[in-house]
Design a protein around this motif. Structure first.
Motif, short mmCIF file in Angstrom:
data_model
loop_
_atom_site.label_atom_id
_atom_site.label_comp_id
_atom_site.label_asym_id
_atom_site.label_seq_id
_atom_site.Cartn_x
_atom_site.Cartn_y
_atom_site.Cartn_z
N TYR A 199 2.21 42.56 17.72
CA TYR A 199 1.60 42.74 19.04
C TYR A 199 0.10 43.04 18.95
O TYR A 199 -0.68 42.53 19.76
N ARG A 200 -0.30 43.85 18.00
CA ARG A 200 -1.71 44.23 17.93
C ARG A 200 -2.61 43.06 17.56
O ARG A 200 -3.77 43.01 17.98
N THR A 201 -2.09 42.09 16.79
CA THR A 201 -2.92 40.94 16.43
C THR A 201 -3.23 40.04 17.62
O THR A 201 -4.14 39.21 17.54
N ARG A 202 -2.53 40.21 18.71
CA ARG A 202 -2.75 39.33 19.86
C ARG A 202 -4.12 39.52 20.50
O ARG A 202 -4.76 38.57 20.91
N PHE A 203 -4.56 40.79 20.59
CA PHE A 203 -5.81 41.06 21.30
C PHE A 203 -6.76 41.98 20.55
O PHE A 203 -7.84 42.27 21.06
N LEU A 204 -6.37 42.47 19.38
CA LEU A 204 -7.26 43.32 18.60
C LEU A 204 -7.76 42.51 17.40
O LEU A 204 -7.04 42.32 16.43
N PRO A 205 -8.99 42.02 17.46
CA PRO A 205 -9.48 41.10 16.42
C PRO A 205 -9.54 41.71 15.03
O PRO A 205 -9.56 40.98 14.04
N GLU A 229 -7.22 43.45 13.59
CA GLU A 229 -5.90 43.58 12.97
C GLU A 229 -5.74 42.51 11.88
O GLU A 229 -6.03 41.34 12.10
N PRO A 230 -5.26 42.92 10.71
CA PRO A 230 -5.15 41.95 9.60
C PRO A 230 -4.00 40.97 9.79
O PRO A 230 -2.98 41.29 10.40
N ARG A 231 -4.19 39.79 9.24
CA ARG A 231 -3.15 38.77 9.18
C ARG A 231 -3.07 38.26 7.75
O ARG A 231 -4.08 38.19 7.06
N ASP A 232 -1.87 37.91 7.34
CA ASP A 232 -1.69 37.42 5.97
C ASP A 232 -2.29 36.02 5.87
O ASP A 232 -1.85 35.09 6.56
#
Length: 295
Positions: A205-211, A213-216
């Motif tokens: 959820y946090r990756t949706r609007f918090l730039p 937030e880390p992604r693999d």
């Protein structure tokens, strides 16, 4: 329950039906577990399909192999897990049916692997062209309180303190009263005791609007393919509960131009968990779709 080792996971799954039959992946949603499909699986197997139901990452018996692996909960990660599972089982072609998070993954599987996905069915969630999230209207934002809560540090602490209580609120409010009982929630909530469940939830959820937030980055190829594709070429069935209090059926209206072949059915009086609330109707409609496109 068998476990398949993938680059990131020891991925637990159930595999039912003849090994050589046309395969169908059933991808559960959030907050739910593989057992949510239990009332649908027998009808699919009885109709001659092989049915594979994984525990999604961070849920149930699926565990991360390394503590260093980012607990990425984005749809791209779920897509990669599904493809790893299909590869590990030798499924060159398959159909996919998904609910909620699983529905988003089903749409994206159809986009990134159209030569492998025979057809797709999505429950309770609308298609998002290019995988883009946009801030909804105030009216539609209201039922998303649980998402906004996770964007706050204090909200994160609250979810970590009581993840099962957090999930219970969604079950209690997303569908008409009386659709579930305490015994079934308790049995399902055991899947939320997975040590990665909260981290995967928060990341999703946090990756949706918090730039920040880390992604693999291992899933960036999936993200790029989704971002570059607007139209789905695989036949898609959309099932939406007419009484869905989280994602109301209006959200899946008017999207026909984004599909080569598309059928949408609204189930009257059904909330956000159609496969649990109306398993007979869901099985019938999914089987119609599979018999036409999934063999």
């Amino acid at each position: 329950m068998p476990v398949l080792r993938t680059p990131a996971l020891d991925l637990a799954f159930r595999d039912t039906g003849p090994a050589g039959a046309p395969a169908v992946l059933l991808l559960h949603g959030w907050p739910d577990a593989a057992r949510g499909w239990d009332a649908v699986v027998p009808a699919l197997v009885g109709a001659g399909f092989r049915v594979v139901v994984p525990d999604l990452r961070g849920t149930g018996d699926t565990v991360f192999r390394s503590p260093a692996t980012l607990r990425d909960g984005t749809a791209a990660a779920l897509v990669r897990d599904a493809l790893d599972l299909a590869d590990g089982l030798g499924l060159e072609r398959f159909s996919v049916v998904g609910h909620d998070w699983g529905a988003r993954a089903a749409y994206q599987l159809a986009v990134v692997a159209p030569r492998r996905v025979r057809c797709a069915a999505a429950l309770a969630l609308a298609y998002q062209p290019r995988g883009e999230f946009s801030v909804p209207s105030f009216a539609l934002a209201r039922p998303f309180w649980y998402q906004w809560l996770m964007f706050l540090d204090a909200g994160v602490e609250a979810v970590r303190a009581d993840p099962v209580g957090f999930a219970r609120e969604q079950w209690a409010t997303w569908s008409p009263p009386g659709w579930w009982d305490e015994a079934e929630f308790t049995a399902t909530a055991r899947a939320f005791e997975n040590p990665a469940w909260t981290d995967v939830t928060l990341n999703a959820y946090r990756t949706r609007f918090l730039p920040g937030e880390p992604r693999d980055p291992r899933h960036d190829d999936v993200r790029a393919a989704v971002a570059a594709t607007e139209r789905v070429g695989v036949p898609v069935l959309v099932l939406h509960g007419g009484a869905d209090a989280c994602d109301p059926p209006v959200t899946s209206e008017g999207l026909e131009p984004f599909f080569d072949e598309h059928r949408r059915v609204v189930l009257d009086g059904v909330g956000h968990f159609p496969h649990r609330e109306a398993p007979g109707d869901v099985a019938r409609l999914v089987l119609e779709h599979l018999r036409r496109h999934g063999r």
